[in-house]
Design a protein around this motif. Structure first.
Motif, PDB file in Angstrom:
ATOM      1  N   ALA A   1      31.398  46.867  69.998  1.00 61.13           N
ATOM      2  CA  ALA A   1      30.121  47.000  69.314  1.00 61.13           C
ATOM      3  C   ALA A   1      29.916  45.793  68.417  1.00 61.13           C
ATOM      4  CB  ALA A   1      30.063  48.285  68.486  1.00 61.13           C
TER       5      ALA A   1
ATOM      6  N   THR B   1      22.103  46.518  66.208  1.00 61.16           N
ATOM      7  CA  THR B   1      23.396  46.892  66.775  1.00 61.16           C
ATOM      8  C   THR B   1      23.366  46.892  68.294  1.00 61.16           C
ATOM      9  OG1 THR B   1      22.905  49.260  66.684  1.00 61.16           O
ATOM     10  CG2 THR B   1      23.989  48.284  64.772  1.00 61.16           C
ATOM     11  N   ASN B   2      24.554  46.753  68.848  1.00 62.85           N
ATOM     12  CA  ASN B   2      24.749  46.776  70.291  1.00 62.85           C
ATOM     13  C   ASN B   2      26.125  47.386  70.528  1.00 62.85           C
ATOM     14  OD1 ASN B   2      24.289  46.140  73.069  1.00 62.85           O
ATOM     15  ND2 ASN B   2      25.739  44.448  72.857  1.00 62.85           N
ATOM     16  N   SER B   3      26.269  48.170  71.591  1.00 65.69           N
ATOM     17  CA  SER B   3      27.578  48.741  71.877  1.00 65.69           C
ATOM     18  C   SER B   3      27.795  48.851  73.373  1.00 65.69           C
ATOM     19  CB  SER B   3      27.725  50.109  71.211  1.00 65.69           C
ATOM     20  OG  SER B   3      26.746  50.997  71.678  1.00 65.69           O
TER      21      SER B   3
ATOM     22  N   LYS C   1      29.032  54.377  73.775  1.00 65.96           N
ATOM     23  CA  LYS C   1      27.723  54.828  73.278  1.00 65.96           C
ATOM     24  C   LYS C   1      27.752  56.338  73.006  1.00 65.96           C
ATOM     25  CE  LYS C   1      24.123  51.616  74.754  1.00 65.96           C
ATOM     26  NZ  LYS C   1      24.897  50.396  74.929  1.00 65.96           N
TER      27      LYS C   1
END
Length: 117
Positions: free
Chosen positions: A49, A57-59, A64
């Protein structure tokens, strides 16, 4: 000098939770995108992440809905809340800082997370 110090790893049963912390020094924390990566034995290091300097944000798909990344710019710390842990989450977890302008990268030393079935 730049230091990223991870903490919070350990041994937990499947379904349990852990909260990782990464305390940064020697960098302008608010100007860095922060990321959590992990590396399991025999596998490549992968992104778990990330969170940008403005909070985006990114994961990874595999985490997730279970893992949440957050940051506290006042404390120069990034967190990874890990819930519903699975044995396949077992790995060394690393913190990474990437400066938004210079793209200079720094890594922490890693913290071991082990999830037992």
């Amino acid at each position: 000098q730049v230091q990223l110090v991870e903490s919070g790893g350990g041994l937990v049963q499947a379904g349990g939770s852990l909260r990782l912390s990464c305390a940064a020094s020697g960098i302008r924390f608010s100007r860095n995108t922060m990321g959590w990566y992990r590396q399991a034995p025999g596998k490549q290091r992968e992104l778990v992440a990330s969170i940008t300097s403005v909070g985006g944000t990114n994961s990874a798909d595999s985490v997730k809905g279970r893992f949440t990344i957050s940051r506290d710019n006042a404390q120069n710390t990034v967190y990874l809340q890990m819930n519903s842990l699975k044995p396949e989450d077992t790995a060394v977890y690393y913190c990474r800082a990437t400066h938004d302008i210079t793209l200079k990268v720094a890594w922490g030393q890693g913290t071991q997370v082990t999830v037992s079935s």
